[in-house]
Design an enzyme around this catalytic site. Structure first.
Site, short mmCIF file in Angstrom:
data_model
loop_
_atom_site.label_atom_id
_atom_site.label_comp_id
_atom_site.label_asym_id
_atom_site.label_seq_id
_atom_site.Cartn_x
_atom_site.Cartn_y
_atom_site.Cartn_z
N HIS A 1 0.81 -1.32 -0.16
CA HIS A 1 -0.09 0.09 -0.06
C HIS A 1 1.00 1.35 0.04
CE1 HIS A 1 1.10 0.54 4.27
NE2 HIS A 1 0.85 -0.68 4.53
N GLU B 1 4.28 -4.60 3.09
CA GLU B 1 5.79 -4.59 2.96
C GLU B 1 6.11 -6.05 3.68
OE1 GLU B 1 6.84 -4.91 6.66
OE2 GLU B 1 5.16 -3.87 6.04
#
Length: 388
Positions: free
Chosen positions: A26, A273
């Protein structure tokens, strides 16, 4: 480079792109209060209005849109300029920031063709997306799963695990004084690091104690250690990056075998991540870094005169550039059969994918009585079911 690939270049045969799978992080966001905020954080009670904790900032929205533009520029000829429902699959985790990131990528990837333009003042068209609720998610958030937790605890409690964790004892003591937070697991370093990343991205001035340990330094090293220790055994790799690799691989094999249910050209997965790091670990491609906002792992399936190849591309996010990665023991354009051999030991079985989060307080609180009644004891997400 393989003999076939070299010959293809010599005689001018072009590799034909057949499919794309993308997992991306994101965009820039506000710190998330549940895990990340620490007692002495100067922005503990900061008013981020109109944003809520954990939501995308305007910079984050733009970064995701730019990822979509990158994908459009790189794959536009393959995707075509008309959106069709069967050509794209779009899935995110349950966080608002990943759902919104997915919408932003799609907005740039599929601007409406003249045939599809429904509002002359709005260069956008709606595209269907799906998301996994946290209690059923062992793709984006497998670290909540019991088997993963048991294996990671075993590693951390082992003599080797305790020794590796103890290397950061000096940092631990200083951080506890500076932050007011008890450091008991590697995740604590990880969350502090990501709080600082989010605050810095938002333009906030960080405390002076961060100067020598962030973004490079001891806190960075401890965060990299977290990525390493959570992917440090074959089972952890299977459970962390393995589910996404299994899905990507099944998608490609469906194309090769001709059993693909829909003519999907691109699969988009909007995650975190940790997904980028774990997939890199599973592929033996991780190097010491923290994957940036909008960073992406792209897996391309190519065909050269009947032989299929896999190419892996790493979009860095910051900066907005891409690198082609070479799997250890293979070429950049890796024959599919060789790729399958290399990843065989990190693909989880159905049994290893079993994940029941009903007894995790945070997940259980989000379920209605009806949902609890209908949730099966063992939740197995079979890769590729979205094709049906």
């Amino acid at each position: 480079m393989s003999v076939i690939a070299i010959l293809a270049m010599v005689v001018g045969v072009q590799a034909e792109l057949k499919q794309i799978n993308v997992i991306f992080r994101h965009g820039d966001r506000i710190p998330d209060e549940k895990n990340e905020m620490y007692p002495k954080d100067p922005y503990l009670y900061y008013d981020f209005y109109p944003l809520e904790r954990g939501e995308l900032t305007n910079s984050g929205k733009m970064r995701e849109y730019q990822l979509g533009q990158f994908l459009r520029e790189r794959y536009g000829d393959f995707l075509g300029d008309i959106y069709t429902e069967e050509s794209v699959s779009a899935l995110s985790s349950f966080y608002d920031r990943t759902k919104m990131s997915l919408q932003l990528v799609l907005a740039a990837l599929y601007p409406p063709n003249k045939l599809q333009q429904w509002n002359e003042d709005l260069n956008w068209q709606p595209i269907a997306t799906k998301y996994l609720r946290r209690y059923e998610d062992n793709i984006f958030l497998p670290e909540d799963c019991l088997l993963f937790t048991i294996e990671l605890d075993r590693v951390l409690e082992s003599p080797r695990g305790k020794y590796e964790f103890s290397k950061y004892d000096k940092l631990k003591k200083k951080l506890e004084e500076w932050t007011g937070k008890n450091i008991t697991t590697p995740w604590d370093y990880y969350y502090i690091y990501h709080t600082l990343v989010a605050e810095q991205s938002y333009g906030l001035t960080l405390p002076s104690w961060t100067n020598n340990i962030f973004p490079r330094g001891e806190l960075f090293d401890a965060t990299v250690f977290t990525y390493n220790i959570t992917n440090s055994t074959p089972l952890l790799k299977k459970l962390y990056g393995g589910p996404l690799l299994r899905i990507f691989t099944k998608h490609m094999l469906d194309v090769v075998s001709g059993t693909q249910k829909k003519k999907r050209k691109i699969y988009l997965f909007s995650g975190h991540e940790s997904n980028i790091a774990s997939v890199l670990h599973a592929l033996q491609l991780y190097y010491p870094h923290v994957p940036e906002y909008s960073s992406s792992i792209i897996m391309e399936l190519h065909n050269i005169e009947g032989t299929h190849y896999v190419k892996i591309v790493y979009y860095l996010g910051i900066p907005s550039e891409a690198r082609e990665l070479q799997l250890p023991g293979c070429e950049v354009l890796c024959p599919l059969y060789k790729y399958l051999q290399l990843i065989e030991n990190v693909i989880p079985s159905n049994e290893e994918l079993i994940c029941d989060k009903r007894f995790v307080d945070e997940s259980a609180n989000n379920l209605s009585i009806e949902e609890l009644d209908f949730v099966k004891l063992n939740l197995i997400r079979i890769a590729g079911t979205e094709n049906k």
